[in-house]
Design an enzyme around this catalytic site. Structure first.
Site, PDB file in Angstrom:
ATOM      1  NE  ARG A  68      -3.600  -2.259   2.612  1.00  0.00           N
ATOM      2  CZ  ARG A  68      -4.354  -2.559   3.669  1.00  0.00           C
ATOM      3  NH1 ARG A  68      -4.394  -1.728   4.701  1.00  0.00           N
ATOM      4  NH2 ARG A  68      -5.046  -3.680   3.700  1.00  0.00           N
ATOM      5  NE  ARG A  91      -0.580   4.675   9.252  1.00  0.00           N
ATOM      6  CZ  ARG A  91      -1.871   4.380   9.384  1.00  0.00           C
ATOM      7  NH1 ARG A  91      -2.554   3.926   8.365  1.00  0.00           N
ATOM      8  NH2 ARG A  91      -2.480   4.554  10.552  1.00  0.00           N
ATOM      9  CD  GLU A 125      -7.050  -1.513  11.840  1.00  0.00           C
ATOM     10  OE1 GLU A 125      -7.114  -2.290  10.875  1.00  0.00           O
ATOM     11  OE2 GLU A 125      -7.071  -0.267  11.714  1.00  0.00           O
ATOM     12  CB  SER A 153     -10.549  -4.359  10.008  1.00  0.00           C
ATOM     13  OG  SER A 153     -10.179  -3.161  10.642  1.00  0.00           O
ATOM     14  NE  ARG A 205      -0.734  -2.013  11.807  1.00  0.00           N
ATOM     15  CZ  ARG A 205      -1.605  -1.003  11.757  1.00  0.00           C
ATOM     16  NH1 ARG A 205      -2.648  -0.999  12.561  1.00  0.00           N
ATOM     17  NH2 ARG A 205      -1.417  -0.009  10.905  1.00  0.00           N
TER      18      ARG A 205
END
Length: 431
Positions: free
Chosen positions: A265, A280, A352, A355, A394
């Site tokens: 990304r 990130r 987070e 999800s 993560r």
């Protein structure tokens, strides 16, 4: 994609609901495009019927003696009608394309149980599990821990690729691999998913199907091919698109798919956020879970899917909480989402790590993924769900920070020992 019938039936009500998702529906434009589409559809259907009628008359005239002159005139009329029909079909296709473009930009409607709100501050905590550890020493973040171990290097990665990349070596590289393998085994053997290897390059049609295009075009890494390939932002894209263009029988459902992939990304909308460390990055790994189900099963499936992701954190002995995202914070294609947030001691807050979303029929309509309802015998849109089970990088960050020792070593959670050759702790190699 929303069901167009909902928009046609009550566009004002739909527009009000979409406002809770920070989307302003241009009702006049929608109704204008819909009127144009309907008008051209009526015209083309009328022209098609007239051409069929005249074509039959041609056959009758040819079969009747003395009417060859009439047949020639009718043939000319068929040709004229054919040209008009061709032009009408082109206009209909253009009107439909404009309407589809508008529909493709509209986010999914939230489920009635989703909390109303503007942003992450309005999300609702559902439950917590585990108690954050109290450290008798100064807590270090994962960047400092990795540097002290000599196993996490951002400068080396910057020389190879740039910012938002990392090089892992030695014990941390092995721990990262162990986490992914553990997650796969857990979901396959305990939760009943089918392991699937998928391409990490996909076409635009696949990204459109799951909703990354056109809205999130700036976040995609692409090749220079024409048309381009796209590096997958998540395995959700290829896994969900396995159902694209298909009609499933009820006996074939549900499908449970799991894949471990690299993800890519640009993080175009995250300038200045989480620039330190692995939270990130442009390249990361995830173990992704995807369900393809009958509509009446999707909300029970969402609860089960969330539980599967939670099991990863429980077995890794990590404190976490489950949060229901509000209308203003949900992803584009989701009708309802639970976020799993893991405790990070260095930040003294939950972040987070997964999800889990029910997209209902939103993606299925875009992909033309259907099942044959045995009660009606007709094909209907499926429901699709996806969730991280979980983000590997993560998870590594959370294990490092929550299981750090005073000397900078990292305790290896018991569940990972078989994947680490029995290693109980990650320590800096002796000089």
């Amino acid at each position: 994609m929303l069901d167009p019938r909902k928009l046609r039936h009550d566009p004002a009500r739909t527009a009000e609901v979409l406002k809770t998702r920070h989307y302003s529906l241009d009702i006049e434009r929608f109704e204008s495009l819909e009127r144009s589409r309907q008008e051209w559809q009526r015209r083309t259907e009328s022209l098609q019927a007239e051409r069929n009628r005249v074509s039959r008359a041609v056959g009758a005239a040819k079969a009747s003696k003395g009417k060859q002159h009439d047949a020639r005139a009718l043939i000319d009329s068929v040709a004229t009608l054919g040209e008009q029909l061709k032009a009408g079909q082109a206009a209909l296709a253009e009107a439909q394309a404009e309407l589809n473009q508008l529909l493709s930009e509209i986010p999914n409607l939230p489920h009635h149980s989703v909390p109303m709100g503007r942003d992450e501050h309005d999300n609702e905590e559902v439950r917590r599990r585990g108690t954050p550890r109290q450290f008798p020493f100064e807590v270090r973040d994962h960047v400092d821990l990795g540097a002290r171990l000599g196993m996490m290097d951002y400068e080396l990665a910057a020389g190879l690729a740039g910012s938002r990349f990392v090089v892992l070596q030695g014990g941390l590289a092995r721990l990262h691999r162990a986490l992914a393998q553990f997650m796969l085994d857990l979901h396959i053997h305990e939760h009943g998913y089918e392991e699937t290897m998928v391409p990490m390059l996909v076409n635009s049609r696949a990204l459109y199907g799951t909703g990354q295009l056109p809205k999130f075009a700036d976040d995609q890494f692409t090749t220079r091919d024409q048309p381009p390939y796209y590096l997958v932002p998540t395995a959700e894209v290829p896994l969900t698109n396995l159902a694209a263009g298909r009609i499933f029988e009820a006996a074939e459902l549900p499908l449970r798919k799991v894949a471990h992939t690299q993800c890519f990304r640009r993080e175009a909308g995250s300038y200045g956020k989480d620039t330190r460390g692995m939270i990130r990055q442009h390249q990361f790994e995830k173990v992704e879970l995807v369900h393809i189900v009958q509509p009446e099963q999707s909300y029970a499936t969402l609860e089960a899917l969330t539980g599967h992701a939670e099991a990863v954190l429980q077995k890794l002995e990590l404190p976490y909480r489950v949060v229901a995202l509000c209308t203003g914070d949900m992803g584009f294609g989701a009708a309802k989402t639970y976020d799993l947030e893991v405790w990070l001691p260095s930040q003294q807050r939950y972040r987070e790590i997964s999800s889990c979303s029910n997209c209902e029929a939103f993606q299925a309509r875009r992909m033309k993924a259907r099942w044959r309802n045995p009660e009606t015998g007709k094909p209907e849109p499926l429901h699709t769900l996806n969730g991280s089970g979980v983000a590997v990088g993560r998870a590594l960050v959370a294990v490092m920070e929550n299981h750090q020792n005073a000397d900078g070593s990292i305790r290896v959670p018991e569940v990972l020992a078989p994947y680490m050759g029995g290693c109980a702790a990650i320590q800096r190699p002796a000089d």
